[in-house]
Structures are given as structure tokens and as C-alpha cells.
Design an enzyme around this catalytic site. Structure first.
Site: not given
Ligand code: SMG
Ligand code: MG
Length: 369
Positions: A135, A161, A163, A188, A213, A238, A262, A290
């Protein structure tokens, strides 16, 4: 069985690079690390809360308070015959699911260690390696983004992925897609858009994405169903899916075509597996998300991702993507085929490096039965 002793630590483990989403930035892992003791055995869990209430309503401070005042005392009073009993025990607690998950994970680990069985086997896992991706946070420029993605692709990640947020969506996605036409790519939004922006979001249909996402509000399912009708790209939920019931609602409303599971977000492994089963029955693929976990939480995620309907790569990257040093003695390493090995030792199968854990512990408490 009675749990005899519970220790909770608040840690701070800096990330190699800050992680920026559509609405906030994370500089370090601020998880709570839980350790249960019973009958001479131990079990470890991670509640991967963040310092602020930006992903969901929980924070390190609220989870610490909930654990100390409510959850740990409840668990110490209970008679636990199997890990699922922890999920049942906490059904009367409203919200606070990440805090709950730390104890629930630790119970799975404890029972697994006692029985000499791996978490993956206990859950019904069917593979010894799981597909993973990486990500990538919001970057200061397209050039910086391409350099970061280039590094991950060179490291062996075959799924990326990005953001996204308004003003950082079409251009970065186009740039990455043009440079890597065959890369498995997804985005995402962490709840930053509204239904009024559906036409803008539909432009993402040009980039052959695996999924989009959580474009809309963190607690929405209804508008996502409307939005999905206007997009060719599958929506993946999510934040909105916090329980098996929420998953059922989303599936019945056709609010998504993919679910990011998650286990921490839904209170632990018991609910995560139920969501996996519901999605499988509905023909909807899932993948494991994650929360930038240490190796303790990562081991739980990897075990979950070994279940049959986890057919898309997870946000479960190698330890080296996050930290200079992990809290487990054998860090998670990326295999050349963009997979991680599923630990096959008892419980979650990782050994906690207690000396290192001590150096990153900011606060701790311990309660006994
Ligand atoms: O664990 O590699 C990882 C991060 C994956 O993008 C990620 N998580 O919305 O999916 C999500 C975000 C939330 C992270 S906020 C702590
Ligand atoms: Mg997410």
C-alpha cells in the site's frame, strides 16, 4: 479455562517513512501489545490502533482505557474453553473492536500454543503462502510516486495499492498504469468522497483497477450500493464492514463486489472468519487488509489470508516495508513470487523479541485473576 494474567503494553515503533492517507499521516506504529498467561503457556496479540481517531473512532488512548477498565477484567473473570468464547464474551461491548481484537488474537495464539497447532490450521487455512501487495501512501509529486512504486516493484511486489483523494486520484493512477501496464493495481480513498463525485470516480474505470476501496463515508453502505451501479470497477468495502451483519447487509444491497477483511476491525478472527464464509457463499472474493502491524499482528493476518476465499493479494507486506527492526525474531520476508510464508509453528508461529519490545514500550499494565 481461566486466564491467569494479562499484560498490556503501549508501544511506539517508528515507520521507515511516514504513511499518508486521504486524510491523515502516520509516523509510527502505536499498537497495544497484549500477552495472556494460563497454565504455564502464553499468547500474544496486537491491537493495531493509531494515535488519532482518523481511520475509525478508536485511538491508542481509548483502547488502553477500554482494556484496563472493561475488557481485561471481563476476560479475567470468564471461563474460556475455546478462542471463539472471547468473541462471544465481548458481544455485549459496543464498538471498541480493535481493542477487543488484541485479546481475541492472543486467545487464539494461546490455544494454538497449548495444542501445538498453527493458527492457520485452526482457522481452516488451505495454503502455506499468501499473495501480498504493498500500500503506497499519498506522495508529494508524481515523480516521487513513480520512484516509490519503482522501488516496491523492484523488491518483488506484483500488486500495488495507491492512496487517493480529490486532486490526487486520476493523475497518479494514470501515471502508474502507463509505466506498469500489467501491474495489479487498486486504489483506496479512506472515505473521502461523496456520492456527488460519482462521475469523477467513474473516470477511474479507465485504468483497469482490481478495485476501488472505501470511496464513501466510513459508516455508509447505502450510498456505496448506489455508487457501485455507476462504476464498472468493483467497489471494495473496508471501514464500513465492522461485523458479519454489516457484511451481510453490504452483500444483500450489492454495495460492493469485494470485501477487505481486517480481523482487527471486526473484533478478531472469529468474526473475520464468519465474514469470509458469508462472502464465499455470495461468490464475493475477499483479501486481508493491514493496519501497519508489527510482526505479531502480521502473523495473525497471514494466517487468516490462508483461508480459501482470500483470492486477492493482501496489504500484508514484508516487515522491511515498515520497520528497521520488527518485534518478532524472524521478520516476514517477501518471496520472489510476491508471497509471504504462512508460519507453521504452534499458535501464530512467531517468537516475540522481548528485549526489543522492552525498548519500544511506552507504558504497560498487568492484571491478574
Ligand atoms: O498495513 O500495509 C499496511 C497498510 C495498509 O493501506 C493500508 N491500510 O485503509 O486500508 C487502509 C489503510 C489504513 C491504515 S491507517 C492506520
Ligand atoms: Mg482501506
Amino acid at each position: 479455562m481461566k486466564i491467569e494474567r494479562i499484560e498490556v503494553r503501549q508501544i511506539e515503533l517508528p515507520f521507515l517513512t511516514p504513511f499518508e492517507t486521504s486524510g491523515w499521516r502516520e509516523y509510527a506504529n502505536h499498537s497495544l501489545i497484549v500477552r495472556l498467561e494460563a497454565q504455564g503457556e502464553e499468547g500474544w496479540g496486537e491491537a493495531p490502533v493509531s494515535s488519532g481517531p482518523w481511520y475509525n473512532e478508536e485511538t491508542t488512548a481509548t483502547a488502553l482505557l477500554m482494556l484496563r477498565e472493561v475488557l481485561v477484567p471481563m476476560l479475567l473473570e470468564a471461563d474460556i474453553k475455546r478462542p471463539e468464547d472471547v468473541d462471544a464474551l465481548f458481544q455485549r461491548v459496543r464498538g471498541n473492536r480493535i481493542a477487543r481484537s488484541g485479546l481475541e488474537f492472543a486467545a487464539w495464539d494461546l490455544f494454538g500454543r497449548m495444542a501445538g497447532e498453527s493458527l492457520s490450521a485452526m482457522l481452516g487455512g488451505v495454503r502455506d503462502r499468501v499473495d501480498v501487495g504493498v500500500s503506497v501512501g499519498v506522495q508529494p509529486s508524481i515523480e516521487a510516486l513513480l520512484a516509490v512504486v519503482d522501488g516496491y516493484v523492484a523488491a518483488g511486489y506484483r500488486r500495488v495499492k495507491l492512496k487517493i483523494k480529490p486532486g490526487w486520484d486520476l493523475e497518479p493512477t494514470r501515471a502508474v498504469r502507463e509505466r506498469w501496464p500489467d501491474l495489479r493495481l487498486q486504489v483506496d480513498a479512506n472515505s473521502i468522497y461523496t456520492l456527488e463525485q460519482a462521475d469523477d470516480l467513474a473516470k477511474l474505470d479507465h485504468f483497469d483497477l482490481l478495485l476501488i476501496e472505501q470511496p464513501l463515508a466510513h459508516d455508509d453502505i447505502y450510498d456505496h450500493a448506489k455508487l457501485q451501479k455507476r462504476l464498472r470497477t468493483p467497489i471494495c468495502l473496508d471501514e464500513s464492514i465492522v461485523s458479519p451483519e454489516h457484511a451481510r447487509w453490504a452483500l444483500e444491497l450489492a454495495a460492493c463486489r469485494v470485501i477487505n477483511i481486517k480481523p482487527c476491525r471486526v473484533g478478531g478472527m472469529t468474526a473475520a472468519r464468519q465474514i469470509h464464509d458469508l462472502a464465499q457463499e455470495a461468490g464475493v472474493p475477499v483479501w486481508c487488509g493491514g493496519m501497519l502491524e508489527t510482526g505479531i499482528g502480521r502473523a495473525a493476518n497471514v494466517a487468516l489470508a490462508s483461508l480459501p476465499n482470500f483470492t486477492l493479494p493482501g496489504d500484508i507486506s514484508a516487515s522491511a516495508r515498515y520497520f528497521a527492526q520488527d518485534v518478532v525474531r524472524e521478520p516476514f520476508v517477501l518471496n520472489p513470487d510476491s508471497t509471504l510464508h504462512v508460519p507453521n509453528g504452534a499458535g501464530s508461529g512467531v517468537e516475540v523479541d522481548r528485549d526489543f519490545l522492552d525498548t519500544i514500550t511506552k507504558a504497560r499494565f498487568e492484571l491478574t485473576a
